[in-house]
Enzyme design. Structure first.
Site, PDB file in Angstrom:
ATOM      1  N   ARG A 174     -47.715  31.719  72.346  1.00 27.34           N
ATOM      2  CA  ARG A 174     -48.640  32.644  71.699  1.00 27.34           C
ATOM      3  C   ARG A 174     -48.352  34.057  72.216  1.00 27.34           C
ATOM      4  NH1 ARG A 174     -51.839  28.246  73.446  1.00 27.34           N
ATOM      5  NH2 ARG A 174     -52.790  27.035  71.755  1.00 27.34           N
ATOM      6  N   LYS A 199     -54.106  29.461  76.141  1.00 27.07           N
ATOM      7  CA  LYS A 199     -55.411  29.547  75.491  1.00 27.07           C
ATOM      8  C   LYS A 199     -56.413  28.681  76.247  1.00 27.07           C
ATOM      9  CE  LYS A 199     -57.477  29.272  70.882  1.00 27.07           C
ATOM     10  NZ  LYS A 199     -57.220  28.961  69.455  1.00 27.07           N
ATOM     11  N   HIS A 274     -46.892  35.342  65.805  1.00 27.95           N
ATOM     12  CA  HIS A 274     -47.424  33.997  65.598  1.00 27.95           C
ATOM     13  C   HIS A 274     -46.684  33.270  64.476  1.00 27.95           C
ATOM     14  CE1 HIS A 274     -50.639  31.677  67.423  1.00 27.95           C
ATOM     15  NE2 HIS A 274     -50.821  31.072  66.272  1.00 27.95           N
ATOM     16  N   TYR A 309     -49.413  21.486  60.339  1.00 27.04           N
ATOM     17  CA  TYR A 309     -47.977  21.626  60.070  1.00 27.04           C
ATOM     18  C   TYR A 309     -47.447  20.483  59.213  1.00 27.04           C
ATOM     19  CZ  TYR A 309     -48.417  25.190  63.629  1.00 27.04           C
ATOM     20  OH  TYR A 309     -48.824  26.304  64.330  1.00 27.04           O
TER      21      TYR A 309
END
Length: 319
Positions: A174, A199, A274, A309
């Site tokens: 990220r 995160k 991203h 995805y």
């Protein structure tokens, strides 16, 4: 959604506990505020159906609640809830079941509720060919022209930009993770990158291959050394002034690489850091990597976050 008043004190307590759990894990302020509000709707649904104990909750009840939401009108805009709003409700439900599991309250099977098609939240991805073009664009630095900076300076910038693509595409980091990366976080002997500030404050180890190792080593030993002015500087990415490269500058450099390519279609895409992360996840899945491995690679809290995805791969296969 109007303010819902819960009568059940245990539900009130669990909602508060869920909010605190999100806050402790370091989620964004908006997430800490919104997700428990969505779960309050679930509790309100339970109360309306004479379900007053969390232990009575099961997947079918959650699915019935979600189907009820799909029939509910939008209080602010009228009509039904948008697919984007429904997906936010789903996010809350998936995260809440994770909270129930981690807090030891109860363990529910995976919900397996499909995400709604949300055209307003299109995920941009690049092809492997477009990724290669970005790597080639790092070599388009000034040559054989008299500049105020020496030639090796531009070579160092090129190596840094190549390493930037490697960190965000090859390692799937990220933006904030890449910004906090230090030189000591990369172990070239084991080909492991240590994400220390992931995160929700989660750490993880990210493997990288020999090609990526070469790109990273070229930058560390031949590029970065020509950019830093203070040897005590530990930041991995260094700017032209010898200081830590800001995340905003990384985004600008990526845009510059995009415009240096010869592909007009690529130049028109909304390429962000991203997008590189989305792209590697999709490419790994297309090449047969198990979803569980990709989830660990990306540092997702749950498998549900990675399942988006599969839809992207299915869309590509359908074209």
């Amino acid at each position: 959604m109007k303010k819902l008043i819960l009568k059940n004190e245990s539900f009130q307590y669990i909602e508060k506990s869920f909010r605190e759990w999100l806050d402790i894990l370091g989620y964004a302020e908006s997430t800490v505020y919104n997700l428990p509000n969505h779960i309050r709707e679930l509790f309100y649904y339970l109360e309306q159906n004479n379900i007053n104990n969390i232990n009575q909750l099961d997947n079918q009840i959650i699915k019935d609640h979600y189907n009820n939401l799909k029939l509910r009108s939008n209080d602010r805009k009228g009509g039904a809830l948008s697919n984007g709003s429904l997906n936010k409700q789903l996010q809350a439900l998936y995260k809440f079941t994770e909270y129930l599991r981690q807090s030891g309250r109860m363990i529910l099977p995976t919900l397996n509720i499909d995400w709604e098609n949300d055209d307003t939240k299109h995920i941009e991805i690049l092809t492997t060919e477009e990724i290669q073009q970005l790597y080639k664009a790092t070599q388009h630095y000034p040559k054989n022209i008299k500049y105020t900076k020496p030639h090796y300076f531009f070579e160092a910038i090129a190596l840094r930009d190549c390493a930037m693509l490697t960190v965000f595409y090859g390692c799937g980091l990220r933006r904030n993770e890449g910004y906090h990366l230090t030189v000591d976080d990369i172990n070239f002997d084991k080909q492991i990158l240590h994400v220390r500030k992931g995160k929700a404050n989660k750490e993880r180890l990210v493997p990288f291959n020999k090609t990526n190792s070469k790109y990273l080593q070229d930058y560390v030993y031949d590029g970065r050394i020509n950019l830093i002015k203070d040897k005590r500087e530990s930041a991995f990415f260094i700017n032209e002034r010898g200081k830590q490269l800001s995340s905003q500058s990384m985004s600008i450099r990526l845009k510059l690489l995009q415009q240096r390519t010869d592909d007009l279609q690529l130049q028109e895409k909304n390429v962000r850091l991203h997008v590189l992360r989305h792209s590697i996840a999709t490419h790994l899945l297309s090449n047969g990597m198990p979803l569980e491995n990709i989830s660990r690679f990306l540092g997702h809290n749950s498998l549900e976050s990675t399942q988006v995805y599969t839809h992207l791969v299915n869309q590509e296969d359908g074209n």
